[in-house]
Design an enzyme around this catalytic site. Structure first.
Site, PDB file in Angstrom:
ATOM      1  N   PRO A   1      12.629  23.920  51.296  1.00 16.03           N
ATOM      2  CG  PRO A   1      12.717  26.007  50.239  1.00 16.03           C
ATOM      3  CD  PRO A   1      11.982  25.250  51.302  1.00 16.03           C
ATOM      4  CG  MET A   2      16.616  22.237  53.215  1.00 11.44           C
ATOM      5  SD  MET A   2      16.732  21.056  54.592  1.00 11.44           S
ATOM      6  CE  MET A   2      15.453  19.850  54.107  1.00 11.44           C
TER       7      MET A   2
ATOM      8  CD  GLN B   1      13.151  28.588  47.684  1.00 18.57           C
ATOM      9  OE1 GLN B   1      14.320  28.235  47.704  1.00 18.57           O
ATOM     10  NE2 GLN B   1      12.484  28.937  48.772  1.00 18.57           N
TER      11      GLN B   1
ATOM     12  CB  CYS C   1      19.461  31.426  50.025  1.00 17.15           C
ATOM     13  SG  CYS C   1      21.035  30.531  49.957  1.00 17.15           S
TER      14      CYS C   1
ATOM     15  CG  ASN D   1      11.873  27.674  58.148  1.00 14.97           C
ATOM     16  OD1 ASN D   1      12.726  28.148  57.420  1.00 14.97           O
ATOM     17  ND2 ASN D   1      11.977  26.446  58.607  1.00 14.97           N
TER      18      ASN D   1
ATOM     19  CG  ASP E   1      15.977  26.925  65.961  1.00 16.50           C
ATOM     20  OD1 ASP E   1      16.743  26.483  65.082  1.00 16.50           O
ATOM     21  OD2 ASP E   1      16.290  27.868  66.715  1.00 16.50           O
TER      22      ASP E   1
ATOM     23  N   GLY F   1      13.001  21.832  58.088  1.00 17.09           N
ATOM     24  CA  GLY F   1      14.110  21.627  57.165  1.00 17.09           C
ATOM     25  C   GLY F   1      15.140  20.668  57.697  1.00 17.09           C
ATOM     26  NE  ARG F   2      19.153  24.061  60.395  1.00 22.62           N
ATOM     27  CZ  ARG F   2      19.658  24.706  61.435  1.00 22.62           C
ATOM     28  NH1 ARG F   2      20.939  24.544  61.750  1.00 22.62           N
ATOM     29  NH2 ARG F   2      18.906  25.520  62.167  1.00 22.62           N
TER      30      ARG F   2
END
Length: 343
Positions: free
Chosen positions: A18-19, A73, A103, A203, A205, A227-228
């Protein structure tokens, strides 16, 4: 290869993180079509914004059949408002509800939500208890290792949450005070594996297929969250999924494929702003009054993507010269003219 969450098989064991301002419905569809992660998550949904009927927040509840299974989320620091948001997520058609306790940004933590809950296990446990009891779908939690280096809080929290009935836990292997600085310490995921019997997701890297397979091998986790690495290149998800399933890993996408993906994303975003993408299964009267906007849907969609679209072509010849112009686009045609000029 995969794991079971509730009654659903999550395969491949790859989860799209989730981002905020990224994993809206258009991006989730792009991710599913290109990378086919086993589970995708919405942007963060503020329980307090739901309580005050903020119309913009309710857009995040839009669901499309193609993206399932889907987890919505939610975040907040109050048990009752979190329970109400969870009920609405279930009513909207979510397959799962995830609680954000990872977060670290100040505007979230100063309200007592997100990673701030790592500092108060009793309040955190109360929120989990309320959410689990409020819904019939599986509940999961995403945490950081702890608030700061002074305490690896995740094992104690994990046991508390598992006892309250959560069915999956995700650990971002950094402390909240780190933000995204430094390297994720995957050893923390391995240490946490000993504390819980429910599916554990690692989660932090994971950027390549090699990273994903190494995380599973070294930590014993059940799945990998990315994610990123997917923001600028959703094709990374497809490469990672192939590695996790033991299939040949496809090549990195070409510049043409990147441009085509970017254009698909833009068009989906326009449909989303028009209200033509996905659906809301609950009574939309709960959303309150729809705010008036003087901007048409195409302008809103193109403006929302000004920061993300340039990332699709980052590193390719000619991309840096277009970055500033792409960040000013207001129409689909403007984006298309600039992006296709690279081909």
């Amino acid at each position: 290869m995969g794991f079971v969450l509730g009654s659903k098989l999550i395969a491949p064991p790859l989860l799209l993180a989730p981002m905020e301002d990224v994993t809206n419905l258009p991006f989730r569809l792009i991710a599913k079509r290109i990378g086919n992660p086993g589970l995708v998550f919405t942007e963060f949904v503020s329980a307090m914004a739901v309580h005050y009927r903020a119309h913009k927040t309710f857009k995040k509840f839009r669901v499309h059949p193609e993206e399932r299974p889907l987890s919505i989320q939610i975040f907040g620091g109050d048990a009752e408002t979190m329970a109400n948001a969870a009920r609405l997520a279930e009513e909207a058609g979510a397959d799962f509800v995830d609680i954000n306790m990872g977060c670290w940004v100040p505007k979230v933590c100063k309200t007592g939500a997100g990673a701030a809950l790592l500092k108060d296990p009793v309040v955190a446990e109360g929120i989990v208890r309320s959410v689990v009891r409020a819904v019939s779908i599986p509940v999961s939690v995403k945490v950081r290792a702890g608030w700061d280096y002074s305490l690896f809080a995740a094992p104690d929290l994990a046991k508390r949450f598992q006892d309250q009935g959560i069915q999956m836990l995700t650990l971002h292997a950094r402390f909240a005070k780190q933000g995204f600085e430094g390297e994720a310490d995957w050893r923390l995921i391995g240490d946490l594996r000993e504390s819980v019997s429910i599916p554990l997701i690692g989660n932090g890297d994971v950027k390549t297929p090699e990273d994903a397979t190494r995380m599973l091998r070294e930590t014993g986790c059940d799945g990998v969250m990315v994610g990123r690495a997917a923001i600028s290149n959703p094709g990374a998800l497809g490469r990672i999924a192939a590695a996790l399933e033991g299939r040949p890993v496809p090549n990195e996408p070409t510049i043409r494929e990147r441009v085509e993906t970017a254009m698909d994303h833009i068009r989906l975003m326009v449909d989303y702003e028009r209200g033509e993408l996905g659906s809301l299964d609950f009574d939309e009267s709960v959303m309150g009054k729809v705010p008036r906007s003087d901007l048409d849907p195409e302008h809103l969609a193109c403006r929302a993507l000004r920061g993300q679209i340039p990332l699709y072509i980052k590193g390719f010849p000619g991309a840096s010269a277009l970055r500033g112009r792409l960040s000013q686009c207001s129409t689909v045609m403007e984006y298309e003219d600039l992006l296709t000029s690279l081909l």
